[in-house]
Scaffold this motif. Structure first.
Motif, PDB file in Angstrom:
ATOM      1  N   THR A 187     133.237 123.558  24.863  1.00  0.00           N
ATOM      2  CA  THR A 187     132.583 124.664  24.111  1.00  0.00           C
ATOM      3  C   THR A 187     133.759 125.047  23.111  1.00  0.00           C
ATOM      4  N   GLY A 188     133.483 126.057  22.361  1.00  0.00           N
ATOM      5  CA  GLY A 188     134.266 126.632  21.361  1.00  0.00           C
ATOM      6  C   GLY A 188     134.971 127.833  22.183  1.00  0.00           C
ATOM      7  N   ALA A 189     135.087 128.056  23.428  1.00  0.00           N
ATOM      8  CA  ALA A 189     135.875 128.808  23.974  1.00  0.00           C
ATOM      9  C   ALA A 189     137.324 128.802  23.898  1.00  0.00           C
ATOM     10  N   PRO A 229     131.114 129.020  29.300  1.00  0.00           N
ATOM     11  CA  PRO A 229     132.080 129.832  28.781  1.00  0.00           C
ATOM     12  C   PRO A 229     132.000 129.945  27.174  1.00  0.00           C
ATOM     13  N   THR A 230     132.331 131.308  26.788  1.00  0.00           N
ATOM     14  CA  THR A 230     132.336 131.565  25.223  1.00  0.00           C
ATOM     15  C   THR A 230     133.778 132.073  24.861  1.00  0.00           C
ATOM     16  N   SER A 231     134.529 132.461  25.726  1.00  0.00           N
ATOM     17  CA  SER A 231     136.117 132.932  25.161  1.00  0.00           C
ATOM     18  C   SER A 231     136.853 132.993  26.515  1.00  0.00           C
ATOM     19  N   GLY A 279     137.486 120.659  20.301  1.00  0.00           N
ATOM     20  CA  GLY A 279     136.415 121.675  20.504  1.00  0.00           C
ATOM     21  C   GLY A 279     134.925 121.033  20.032  1.00  0.00           C
ATOM     22  N   ALA A 280     133.914 121.482  20.853  1.00  0.00           N
ATOM     23  CA  ALA A 280     132.454 120.838  20.449  1.00  0.00           C
ATOM     24  C   ALA A 280     132.748 119.373  20.400  1.00  0.00           C
ATOM     25  N   SER A 281     133.261 118.735  21.554  1.00  0.00           N
ATOM     26  CA  SER A 281     133.300 117.449  21.347  1.00  0.00           C
ATOM     27  C   SER A 281     133.780 116.964  22.915  1.00  0.00           C
TER      28      SER A 281
END
Length: 362
Positions: A354-356, A55-57, A328-330
């Motif tokens: 992710t950064g979604a 997932p990205t967004s 995020g990212a963790s």
């Protein structure tokens, strides 16, 4: 007995920081899932498998009943029913000879179409031919791209890509937010107007630009975001709150203060009285991160507090506005008290996020 007391004390400490009005949080996770996190329990209670990949967004529908997730592995879209936590629609745009790439987007008010900016990769005998970015219409029922149109040359650097998107309440226009607000007629998929924020006549500002949407204070028919600008004389940079009316196309903003090197989004309490952002100055070993607490009645920064920086992170808020989240990212979420700006607890997710982004529903 000592161990039991320690566990009990830890449990009571965790309960003490839980939001008064607990919500369910959805976050993207590697390699292909959404985390379902219950604030009331302070834990991941389930995961939602995404068959189309990473997932990205995420985009919450205006009625809060659907989450539209875009994925990058196979250029997919998956629609989540927020009540049942089930995937109710999923598909990939890629096939054997054609691939697409897109970042984010927005559904129309009916939930039938999804609008975004896409690039197309077509496989030839010895190479892929890559198109320029195009406005794209994805039919969520037919599960494919049904229309595309080239972006006018003058708009190629002004928006699109990873910019913000909104559809007008009547479903006739798409707004693409970047250095300009580009207004797309959805019948012809052509730009019919542009609001050049670099020289807004009524504000006395220049070099304006919209950042990410403030979903926490989203109101029907409005796009609300951070705004960066500079005065036209000595070019002092400042930031503020921008509001764009999706029906009248009227734009206004409230300057708040000097623009820092970077800001990590903004969150506002449900009553609209207080807003929070993260300000970042410096780089690498000199990087410093601060919470800024702003009083929206006076448009003034009333409190600041430094906290340990991460290399990448996002700012979130509990639905009752009492807790701030760094995530995020963790593998965790750091929870801060919104009133004191002090660290409360760190929630271990057990999954790499992710950064979604983060979507909260009651």
């Amino acid at each position: 007995m000592q161990t039991f007391r320690l566990m009990l004390a830890t449990g009571l400490a965790a309960l003490a920081v839980l939001p008064a009005s607990a919500a369910t949080l959805f976050m993207g996770s590697y390699p292909d899932s959404l985390l379902v996190f219950e604030e009331g329990k302070g834990a991941v209670t389930s995961t939602i498998k995404l068959d189309t990949g990473l997932p990205t967004s995420m985009q919450l529908s205006d009625d809060g009943k659907r989450i539209y997730v875009t994925t990058i592995t196979t250029s997919g879209i998956e629609v989540i029913d927020t009540a049942t936590r089930k995937v109710i629609n999923k598909f990939s745009l890629n096939d054997g000879t054609t691939r697409y790439r897109f970042w984010g987007g927005t559904p129309d008010p009916t939930g039938r179409y999804f609008y975004t900016v896409i690039s197309k990769f077509e496989k030839g005998i010895d190479r892929y031919t890559v198109s320029k970015p195009m406005y794209g219409v994805i039919d969520l029922k037919l599960q494919k791209v049904v229309r595309t149109a080239e972006i006018d040359k003058e708009d190629e650097r002004a928006g699109g890509g990873r910019g913000g998107y909104k559809v007008s309440p009547d479903g006739k226009y798409l707004y693409v937010f970047g250095e300009k607000v580009i207004i797309i007629d959805l019948a012809s998929l052509k730009a019919i107007d542009r609001i050049d924020l670099s020289k807004p006549e009524t504000t006395g500002m220049e070099n304006g630009g919209f950042g990410g949407t403030l979903d926490a204070i989203r109101t029907p028919g409005q796009y609300v975001s951070l705004f960066n600008a500079a005065d036209p004389y000595i070019h002092n940079k400042m930031f503020g709150m921008a509001r764009f009316d999706l029906t009248t196309r009227q734009f206004d903003f409230t300057p708040i203060g000097p623009a820092p090197d970077a800001m990590a989004g903004m969150q506002m309490t449900p009553d609209g009285k207080d807003a929070y952002t993260v300000v970042t100055n410096g780089k690498l070993g000199n990087k410093r991160c601060e919470f800024w607490h702003m009083d929206m009645a006076s448009n003034a920064v009333v409190d600041k507090a430094e906290f340990p920086c991460r290399s990448r992170f996002r700012l979130g808020m509990s639905m009752d506005g009492r807790k701030l989240y760094i995530y995020g990212a963790s593998y965790d979420v750091e929870v801060y008290d919104a009133k004191t700006l002090k660290h409360d607890v760190t929630w271990d997710l057990g999954y790499d996020t992710t950064g979604a982004g983060m979507v909260a529903v009651p």
